[in-house]
Design a protein around this motif. Sequence first.
Motif, PDB file in Angstrom:
ATOM      1  N   LEU A   1      47.269   2.862 -51.110  1.00 48.14           N
ATOM      2  CA  LEU A   1      47.709   2.829 -52.503  1.00 48.14           C
ATOM      3  C   LEU A   1      48.991   2.007 -52.645  1.00 48.14           C
ATOM      4  N   LEU A   2      49.937   2.229 -51.772  1.00 49.15           N
ATOM      5  CA  LEU A   2      51.199   1.495 -51.855  1.00 49.15           C
ATOM      6  C   LEU A   2      50.996  -0.007 -51.627  1.00 49.15           C
ATOM      7  N   HIS A   3      50.097  -0.342 -50.737  1.00 42.75           N
ATOM      8  CA  HIS A   3      49.843  -1.766 -50.491  1.00 42.75           C
ATOM      9  C   HIS A   3      49.207  -2.429 -51.706  1.00 42.75           C
ATOM     10  N   SER A   4      48.299  -1.734 -52.358  1.00 44.27           N
ATOM     11  CA  SER A   4      47.598  -2.315 -53.507  1.00 44.27           C
ATOM     12  C   SER A   4      48.476  -2.401 -54.751  1.00 44.27           C
ATOM     13  N   THR A   5      49.564  -1.625 -54.793  1.00 45.25           N
ATOM     14  CA  THR A   5      50.427  -1.597 -55.982  1.00 45.25           C
ATOM     15  C   THR A   5      51.806  -2.206 -55.707  1.00 45.25           C
ATOM     16  N   ARG A   6      51.965  -2.912 -54.596  1.00 47.01           N
ATOM     17  CA  ARG A   6      53.301  -3.342 -54.196  1.00 47.01           C
ATOM     18  C   ARG A   6      53.943  -4.296 -55.205  1.00 47.01           C
ATOM     19  N   HIS A   7      53.139  -4.975 -56.045  1.00 46.80           N
ATOM     20  CA  HIS A   7      53.730  -5.860 -57.050  1.00 46.80           C
ATOM     21  C   HIS A   7      54.458  -5.081 -58.140  1.00 46.80           C
ATOM     22  N   TYR A   8      54.225  -3.776 -58.210  1.00 45.53           N
ATOM     23  CA  TYR A   8      54.940  -2.946 -59.180  1.00 45.53           C
ATOM     24  C   TYR A   8      56.275  -2.434 -58.634  1.00 45.53           C
ATOM     25  N   TRP A   9      56.392  -2.238 -57.336  1.00 45.13           N
ATOM     26  CA  TRP A   9      57.600  -1.597 -56.802  1.00 45.13           C
ATOM     27  C   TRP A   9      58.371  -2.449 -55.793  1.00 45.13           C
ATOM     28  N   GLN A  10      57.733  -3.464 -55.221  1.00 43.68           N
ATOM     29  CA  GLN A  10      58.413  -4.251 -54.191  1.00 43.68           C
ATOM     30  C   GLN A  10      59.064  -5.481 -54.838  1.00 43.68           C
ATOM     31  N   CYS A  11      60.013  -5.216 -55.727  1.00 39.66           N
ATOM     32  CA  CYS A  11      60.719  -6.278 -56.434  1.00 39.66           C
ATOM     33  C   CYS A  11      62.145  -5.803 -56.712  1.00 39.66           C
ATOM     34  N   THR A  12      62.998  -6.725 -57.139  1.00 35.31           N
ATOM     35  CA  THR A  12      64.377  -6.390 -57.474  1.00 35.31           C
ATOM     36  C   THR A  12      64.566  -6.561 -58.968  1.00 35.31           C
ATOM     37  N   ALA A  13      64.910  -5.480 -59.645  1.00 39.37           N
ATOM     38  CA  ALA A  13      64.964  -5.489 -61.107  1.00 39.37           C
ATOM     39  C   ALA A  13      65.947  -6.522 -61.645  1.00 39.37           C
ATOM     40  N   PHE A  14      67.080  -6.730 -60.971  1.00 36.43           N
ATOM     41  CA  PHE A  14      68.099  -7.650 -61.469  1.00 36.43           C
ATOM     42  C   PHE A  14      67.640  -9.111 -61.452  1.00 36.43           C
TER      43      PHE A  14
ATOM     44  N   THR B   1      66.216  -4.146 -67.160  1.00 36.83           N
ATOM     45  CA  THR B   1      66.387  -3.616 -65.802  1.00 36.83           C
ATOM     46  C   THR B   1      65.976  -2.163 -65.717  1.00 36.83           C
ATOM     47  N   GLU B   2      66.396  -1.357 -66.676  1.00 40.32           N
ATOM     48  CA  GLU B   2      66.062   0.075 -66.656  1.00 40.32           C
ATOM     49  C   GLU B   2      64.557   0.295 -66.743  1.00 40.32           C
ATOM     50  N   ARG B   3      63.867  -0.540 -67.493  1.00 39.37           N
ATOM     51  CA  ARG B   3      62.424  -0.366 -67.630  1.00 39.37           C
ATOM     52  C   ARG B   3      61.679  -0.854 -66.383  1.00 39.37           C
ATOM     53  N   ILE B   4      62.196  -1.877 -65.731  1.00 35.82           N
ATOM     54  CA  ILE B   4      61.610  -2.291 -64.453  1.00 35.82           C
ATOM     55  C   ILE B   4      61.832  -1.202 -63.406  1.00 35.82           C
ATOM     56  N   GLU B   5      63.028  -0.653 -63.384  1.00 36.14           N
ATOM     57  CA  GLU B   5      63.319   0.430 -62.443  1.00 36.14           C
ATOM     58  C   GLU B   5      62.438   1.646 -62.712  1.00 36.14           C
ATOM     59  N   LEU B   6      62.134   1.894 -63.975  1.00 38.42           N
ATOM     60  CA  LEU B   6      61.277   3.029 -64.311  1.00 38.42           C
ATOM     61  C   LEU B   6      59.903   2.864 -63.662  1.00 38.42           C
ATOM     62  N   VAL B   7      59.365   1.650 -63.705  1.00 36.71           N
ATOM     63  CA  VAL B   7      58.069   1.387 -63.073  1.00 36.71           C
ATOM     64  C   VAL B   7      58.181   1.551 -61.558  1.00 36.71           C
ATOM     65  N   ARG B   8      59.223   1.025 -60.978  1.00 36.25           N
ATOM     66  CA  ARG B   8      59.417   1.161 -59.530  1.00 36.25           C
ATOM     67  C   ARG B   8      59.534   2.638 -59.128  1.00 36.25           C
ATOM     68  N   HIS B   9      60.176   3.415 -59.965  1.00 37.94           N
ATOM     69  CA  HIS B   9      60.398   4.825 -59.635  1.00 37.94           C
ATOM     70  C   HIS B   9      59.121   5.661 -59.635  1.00 37.94           C
ATOM     71  N   VAL B  10      58.071   5.132 -60.249  1.00 37.68           N
ATOM     72  CA  VAL B  10      56.775   5.825 -60.150  1.00 37.68           C
ATOM     73  C   VAL B  10      56.395   6.021 -58.685  1.00 37.68           C
ATOM     74  N   PHE B  11      56.819   5.094 -57.831  1.00 35.18           N
ATOM     75  CA  PHE B  11      56.371   5.070 -56.435  1.00 35.18           C
ATOM     76  C   PHE B  11      57.439   5.549 -55.451  1.00 35.18           C
ATOM     77  N   ARG B  12      58.582   6.020 -55.948  1.00 36.82           N
ATOM     78  CA  ARG B  12      59.681   6.358 -55.030  1.00 36.82           C
ATOM     79  C   ARG B  12      59.327   7.534 -54.125  1.00 36.82           C
ATOM     80  N   ARG B  13      58.712   8.572 -54.677  1.00 34.02           N
ATOM     81  CA  ARG B  13      58.360   9.711 -53.828  1.00 34.02           C
ATOM     82  C   ARG B  13      57.248   9.325 -52.851  1.00 34.02           C
ATOM     83  N   ALA B  14      56.336   8.472 -53.284  1.00 31.75           N
ATOM     84  CA  ALA B  14      55.254   8.037 -52.404  1.00 31.75           C
ATOM     85  C   ALA B  14      55.805   7.308 -51.183  1.00 31.75           C
TER      86      ALA B  14
END
Length: 398
Positions: free
Chosen positions: A13-26, A337-350
């Motif tokens: 799952l993390l590999h298939s969704t990495r474009h949502y969380w493997q980025c830098t919001a700034f 930035t806050e909204r990009i971080e919100l998307v990234r945070h979907v995957f933080r516990r994963a």
Amino acid sequence: MILAEQFTALDNLLHSTRHYWQCTAFDFDQLPWPELEQPLTLLSDQQVADLDSNQDALYQFFSPYIPVVNNLATLCYLPQASTTRSEYPFWISNGIKGRKFAQLQDFVCALGQESQLPVLEWCAGKGHLGRMLAFNRAPSVHSIELQQHLCEQGQQSAQLQGLAMHFSQADVLKDDVTGYFQQAQHAVALHACGALHQAFMSNAASAQTQKISLSPCCYHLLTPNDYQAMSDAGKRSQLQLTHRDLKLALQETVTAPSRVDKVRKTEVQWRLGFDALRKSLTSEQNYVSVPSVNKAIFSDSFKAFCAWAADKKALDIPQGIDYECFLRKGKMRKKVTERIELVRHVFRRAIEVWLVLDRALYLQQQGYQVSVQTFCEKQLTPRNILIQATAKDRKEMK
């Protein structure tokens, strides 16, 4: 679901969704996902903050737009250990703040029934955890700590309280610590960071220490920037994690005091505002960070902060700059930035569960029976995962 199956499913799952969380919001001036632009833009700043503080609400909000999010709650689920706290005399809790003492109580409770194994306490500080285990009739506690003055304070407290403890000062990443680990032993580590808990695990496994209990923390500290998996399954993964990704796993926090939160928001606005100013004066268009600084600077003016940041970046700011204009740009970029971080945070516990399972599977490979649970509520600490490992074919000493 067995640990290996849970790890594999999370890994896919993390590999298939990495474009949502493997980025830098700034790095972004606008949202990088067209399919999320409308729902994210419609959110108020307060709704963003509310969602960010509730992982289940995050899953629910994003599941219509990122369908695999529906699976995250199940894949990140970990059973909760017993949290019926034992009573301790006041002198055990002396010097331990309320939330920390509650964490310790729950951690000790989650370790299970009283054991007659000697205890090795790793990265012990003053030995608060060790004192509680010694009070609970551990035959002895050997506490290992880097800072000599903490060893001395811990030893003095143990002697005054008549507890069977002794301290050793050691740099556990540089000194030879193999002699501290024994087979007939219970090795414990609460919130040892990064390479510290990895060294703890490898040394305990090498000694075939009978029982190992740890709660990992700060996975990126004292480690290479490119994550080195511990288990065979982790090494086979296609994920390529960096410190930035490991830090994402730590971004679920207990609510900060309003003053701290206000300063943090100001800092983000000003850093982004200065970045907009820097871009207007140079040909560079990528975000460039400036060093950490005493938070008192954010009680001054945005102009003064820009002067400090420009000095750090060897940038000359001409006269007549419209600082209010760039501050407004900083505020607008902060919303993005806050909204990009919100998307990234979907995957933080994963990501955190993936890292924990990598450690659990490593211990399985070393011949241990392993369980992974939570030992306290997130309100006490989001770093609430407990890995317990018992060497197979060895009965615990009674």
